[in-house]
Motif scaffolding. Structure first.
Motif, short mmCIF file in Angstrom:
data_model
loop_
_atom_site.label_atom_id
_atom_site.label_comp_id
_atom_site.label_asym_id
_atom_site.label_seq_id
_atom_site.Cartn_x
_atom_site.Cartn_y
_atom_site.Cartn_z
N TRP A 65 0.86 -1.19 0.00
CA TRP A 65 0.00 0.00 0.00
C TRP A 65 0.89 1.23 0.00
O TRP A 65 1.93 1.25 0.68
CB TRP A 65 -0.88 0.06 1.24
CG TRP A 65 -1.90 -1.01 1.40
CD1 TRP A 65 -3.25 -0.91 1.16
CD2 TRP A 65 -1.71 -2.36 1.89
NE1 TRP A 65 -3.89 -2.09 1.46
CE2 TRP A 65 -2.97 -3.00 1.91
CE3 TRP A 65 -0.58 -3.07 2.33
CZ2 TRP A 65 -3.14 -4.31 2.34
CZ3 TRP A 65 -0.74 -4.38 2.74
CH2 TRP A 65 -2.01 -4.99 2.74
N SER A 66 0.48 2.29 -0.71
CA SER A 66 1.24 3.54 -0.66
C SER A 66 0.41 4.68 -1.23
O SER A 66 -0.56 4.46 -1.96
CB SER A 66 2.56 3.42 -1.44
OG SER A 66 2.31 3.21 -2.82
N ASP A 67 0.82 5.89 -0.86
CA ASP A 67 0.21 7.12 -1.38
C ASP A 67 1.24 7.85 -2.24
O ASP A 67 2.45 7.70 -2.05
CB ASP A 67 -0.20 8.06 -0.23
CG ASP A 67 -1.24 7.44 0.69
OD1 ASP A 67 -1.82 6.40 0.33
OD2 ASP A 67 -1.44 8.00 1.79
N ARG A 101 -4.18 6.90 -3.41
CA ARG A 101 -3.70 5.73 -2.65
C ARG A 101 -3.83 4.49 -3.51
O ARG A 101 -4.83 4.28 -4.20
CB ARG A 101 -4.50 5.58 -1.37
CG ARG A 101 -4.11 4.35 -0.53
CD ARG A 101 -4.66 4.49 0.87
NE ARG A 101 -4.01 5.60 1.56
CZ ARG A 101 -4.55 6.27 2.58
NH1 ARG A 101 -5.76 5.94 3.03
NH2 ARG A 101 -3.89 7.26 3.15
N GLY A 125 4.32 7.75 0.15
CA GLY A 125 3.90 8.00 1.53
C GLY A 125 3.06 6.87 2.08
O GLY A 125 2.48 6.07 1.33
N ASN A 126 2.97 6.79 3.42
CA ASN A 126 2.17 5.75 4.10
C ASN A 126 2.45 4.37 3.50
O ASN A 126 1.54 3.58 3.25
CB ASN A 126 0.67 6.08 3.99
CG ASN A 126 0.33 7.34 4.73
OD1 ASN A 126 0.78 7.57 5.85
ND2 ASN A 126 -0.47 8.21 4.11
#
Length: 218
Positions: free
Chosen positions: A10-12, A54, A91-92
């Motif tokens: 998962w990523s932004d 996302r 991010g994230n």
């Protein structure tokens, strides 16, 4: 899904980097991954919301041993220039892989949830079968994360922030978003301990897929 193993990410990405990221994914990165020994395919999903970019990526692996095998580690320790540009922008970022413990249903759905879970159900196959039997559900998968294989230090890992850890993943694929939301409500009644601390699950839509059998002949 084929193979005994999986890798979930998962990523932004920020709006100003979105075009570069999507081109990197579809024109280089997923091809690089699925042409690595032990990788069978890649599926990329985008969160169904307008306020954030996302993404969820699911790689199909022959076995969990691929995660710390020499072919994949060689890739992770020699990122391309394009990957070196993209990786620090993510991010994230959350990443984990391991073995698919249970599967039910058939085919692939247009709308999915990919839930990181902190403990596995006592009878994962029974739960997968029950959810897959609900109206509008195409497939269900429950995976167990292999922390040791996922946590091997690499050059790519050093380019990102702390990835964290999760015990497993629950993936539910549906024919449409309405069916998925209905199934989630029923699944929460079946396994309240599993869904209790998750809150409102994030729904993703399919964006891109690449099979190793296709990529290898290009």
């Amino acid at each position: 899904m084929r193979g005994a193993g999986f890798l979930a990410i998962w990523s932004d990405i920020a709006p100003n980097n979105l075009t570069d990221y999507r081109h990197w994914l579809t024109r280089e990165h997923t091809t690089e991954r699925v042409t690595t020994k032990g990788f069978l395919g890649s599926r990329v999903f985008r969160a169904a919301r307008a306020d954030i970019h996302r993404f969820f990526i699911l790689y199909e692996l022959e076995a969990p041993e691929v995660l710390d095998g020499p072919a994949y580690l060689a890739r992770l320790n020699a990122p391309t220039p394009w990957s070196q540009r993209i990786m620090p922008q993510l991010g994230n970022f959350v990443r984990g892989g391991g073995v698919m413990t249970a599967r039910a249903g058939r085919g692939e759905g247009a709308s999915i949830v990919a839930l990181r879970i902190e403990h596995l159900p006592e009878q994962p196959q029974r739960l997968a079968d029950a959810i897959a039997a609900l109206d509008g559900i195409a497939a269900v998968q429950i995976g167990t994360t292999d922390h040791a294989r996922t946590s091997v230090p690499t050059v790519e890992k050093g380019m990102r922030q702390n990835e964290g850890f999760f015990a497993g993943v629950l993936i539910i694929e549906a024919l449409d978003e309405a069916s998925l939301r209905s199934a989630l409500r029923q699944a929460a009644e079946m396994a309240p301990d599993l869904f209790g601390g998750i809150g409102e699950p994030e729904i993703y839509q399919g964006m891109f897929a690449l099979d190793a059998r296709i990529a290898s002949v290009e």
